[in-house]
Design a protein around this motif. Structure first.
Motif, PDB file in Angstrom:
ATOM      1  N   ASP A 132       3.412  -2.748   2.586  1.00 53.34           N
ATOM      2  CA  ASP A 132       2.256  -1.948   2.975  1.00 53.34           C
ATOM      3  C   ASP A 132       1.400  -1.754   1.730  1.00 53.34           C
ATOM      4  O   ASP A 132       1.901  -1.332   0.687  1.00 53.34           O
ATOM      5  CB  ASP A 132       2.695  -0.578   3.504  1.00 53.34           C
ATOM      6  CG  ASP A 132       3.424  -0.681   4.827  1.00 53.34           C
ATOM      7  OD1 ASP A 132       3.012  -1.507   5.662  1.00 53.34           O
ATOM      8  OD2 ASP A 132       4.404   0.062   5.030  1.00 53.34           O
ATOM      9  N   TRP A 133       0.116  -2.038   1.844  1.00 54.31           N
ATOM     10  CA  TRP A 133      -0.787  -1.950   0.693  1.00 54.31           C
ATOM     11  C   TRP A 133      -1.711  -0.753   0.828  1.00 54.31           C
ATOM     12  O   TRP A 133      -2.194  -0.440   1.920  1.00 54.31           O
ATOM     13  CB  TRP A 133      -1.627  -3.221   0.571  1.00 54.31           C
ATOM     14  CG  TRP A 133      -0.852  -4.454   0.262  1.00 54.31           C
ATOM     15  CD1 TRP A 133      -0.447  -5.412   1.144  1.00 54.31           C
ATOM     16  CD2 TRP A 133      -0.394  -4.873  -1.040  1.00 54.31           C
ATOM     17  NE1 TRP A 133       0.246  -6.407   0.477  1.00 54.31           N
ATOM     18  CE2 TRP A 133       0.293  -6.107  -0.857  1.00 54.31           C
ATOM     19  CE3 TRP A 133      -0.494  -4.341  -2.319  1.00 54.31           C
ATOM     20  CZ2 TRP A 133       0.867  -6.798  -1.919  1.00 54.31           C
ATOM     21  CZ3 TRP A 133       0.085  -5.019  -3.384  1.00 54.31           C
ATOM     22  CH2 TRP A 133       0.749  -6.239  -3.180  1.00 54.31           C
ATOM     23  N   PHE A 134      -1.995  -0.104  -0.294  1.00 51.32           N
ATOM     24  CA  PHE A 134      -3.015   0.940  -0.336  1.00 51.32           C
ATOM     25  C   PHE A 134      -3.946   0.660  -1.516  1.00 51.32           C
ATOM     26  O   PHE A 134      -3.583  -0.039  -2.465  1.00 51.32           O
ATOM     27  CB  PHE A 134      -2.392   2.338  -0.457  1.00 51.32           C
ATOM     28  CG  PHE A 134      -1.682   2.603  -1.757  1.00 51.32           C
ATOM     29  CD1 PHE A 134      -2.347   3.139  -2.846  1.00 51.32           C
ATOM     30  CD2 PHE A 134      -0.326   2.322  -1.897  1.00 51.32           C
ATOM     31  CE1 PHE A 134      -1.693   3.385  -4.043  1.00 51.32           C
ATOM     32  CE2 PHE A 134       0.342   2.573  -3.085  1.00 51.32           C
ATOM     33  CZ  PHE A 134      -0.339   3.097  -4.163  1.00 51.32           C
ATOM     34  N   ILE A 163      -5.236  -5.708   1.515  1.00 52.54           N
ATOM     35  CA  ILE A 163      -5.343  -4.629   2.497  1.00 52.54           C
ATOM     36  C   ILE A 163      -5.793  -5.171   3.841  1.00 52.54           C
ATOM     37  O   ILE A 163      -5.297  -4.764   4.894  1.00 52.54           O
ATOM     38  CB  ILE A 163      -6.301  -3.542   1.980  1.00 52.54           C
ATOM     39  CG1 ILE A 163      -5.633  -2.775   0.830  1.00 52.54           C
ATOM     40  CG2 ILE A 163      -6.726  -2.588   3.088  1.00 52.54           C
ATOM     41  CD1 ILE A 163      -6.501  -1.740   0.175  1.00 52.54           C
ATOM     42  N   ALA A 197      -2.880  -6.843   5.796  1.00 53.10           N
ATOM     43  CA  ALA A 197      -1.683  -6.035   6.026  1.00 53.10           C
ATOM     44  C   ALA A 197      -1.710  -5.459   7.445  1.00 53.10           C
ATOM     45  O   ALA A 197      -2.776  -5.149   7.977  1.00 53.10           O
ATOM     46  CB  ALA A 197      -1.608  -4.914   5.004  1.00 53.10           C
ATOM     47  N   ALA A 230      -2.482  -0.145   6.443  1.00 53.06           N
ATOM     48  CA  ALA A 230      -3.008   0.061   5.092  1.00 53.06           C
ATOM     49  C   ALA A 230      -3.623   1.450   4.992  1.00 53.06           C
ATOM     50  O   ALA A 230      -4.036   2.039   5.993  1.00 53.06           O
ATOM     51  CB  ALA A 230      -4.055  -0.997   4.755  1.00 53.06           C
TER      52      ALA A 230
END
Length: 212
Positions: free
Chosen positions: A102-104, A113, A116, A119
């Motif tokens: 999970d990207w932020f 993002i 994903a 996000a």
């Protein structure tokens, strides 16, 4: 207390009343004694920065990234790895090693993002959670005390990572939003970390200030 090594983790995990644990897992503790756990639901790495060099054989950013990402080795098969898309080292290492990432980050149009399945990012001054095509607000950045009116970008990044991790652990969106809007208003919330006082017309900041 500042108790982020394996011994602190073991004491928490062995306590008979513990139902869930959030563990800060320090680089030094991992290098000295490894991980104190073998199965976690979510692992979060916020950044890899050029400090702590020259300790325990770590002299480069690549070695530091490898060390910090050791926490991912404890993930359950269905566990999630939450990473900061704005950190070049994490962006470089992340997708080559693990599937459930999970990207932020600050840019909702970032490639990592964008592809994903879920996000967290900033959109028009609001922190948002995207799950598939559904976007939900986590609150205005200006309403979050730790963001310091948007000036403390590292804190905003940390807040995104913490919010994402909490949500993955099953904490409701409303609860996450209320904590982001409350935590840090009282000095007792986070002693010694970027505390702001107004004294005789001056702003006074108190901070641990142990790295750049």
């Amino acid at each position: 207390g500042d108790y982020s090594g394996p011994q602190g983790a073991r004491e928490v995990l062995r306590h008979p009343l513990t139902e869930a644990a959030v563990l800060e897992t320090a680089r030094g503790g991992m290098l000295r004694r490894g991980l104190a756990f073998t199965a976690v639901d979510v692992a979060l790495v916020t950044n890899v920065s050029d400090d702590h060099f020259g300790e325990y054989g770590i002299d480069t950013l690549d070695e530091l990234a490898e060390t910090k990402l050791m926490v991912a080795k404890s993930l359950k098969p269905e566990g999630r790895l939450v990473l900061n898309a704005d950190d070049p080292m994490l962006a470089r290492y992340g997708e080559t090693r693990w599937a459930n990432i999970d990207w932020f980050g600050f840019d909702g149009d970032d490639v990592l993002i964008g592809r994903a399945e879920a996000a967290v990012f900033v959109q028009d001054g609001t922190m948002v959670l995207r799950e598939g095509k559904r976007i939900r607000s986590l609150g205005r950045i200006d309403d979050m005390p730790l963001a310091v009116h948007g000036l403390a970008r590292y804190n905003i990044a940390n807040l995104m990572g913490a919010a994402f991790t909490a949500w993955r652990l099953g904490v409701g969106i409303d609860v996450v939003r209320s904590v982001l809007e409350r935590f840090g208003r009282q000095h007792e919330d986070n002693p010694g970390r970027l505390q702001r006082y107004r004294i005789r017309g001056f702003d006074v900041l108190t901070d641990y200030a142990h790295n750049p």
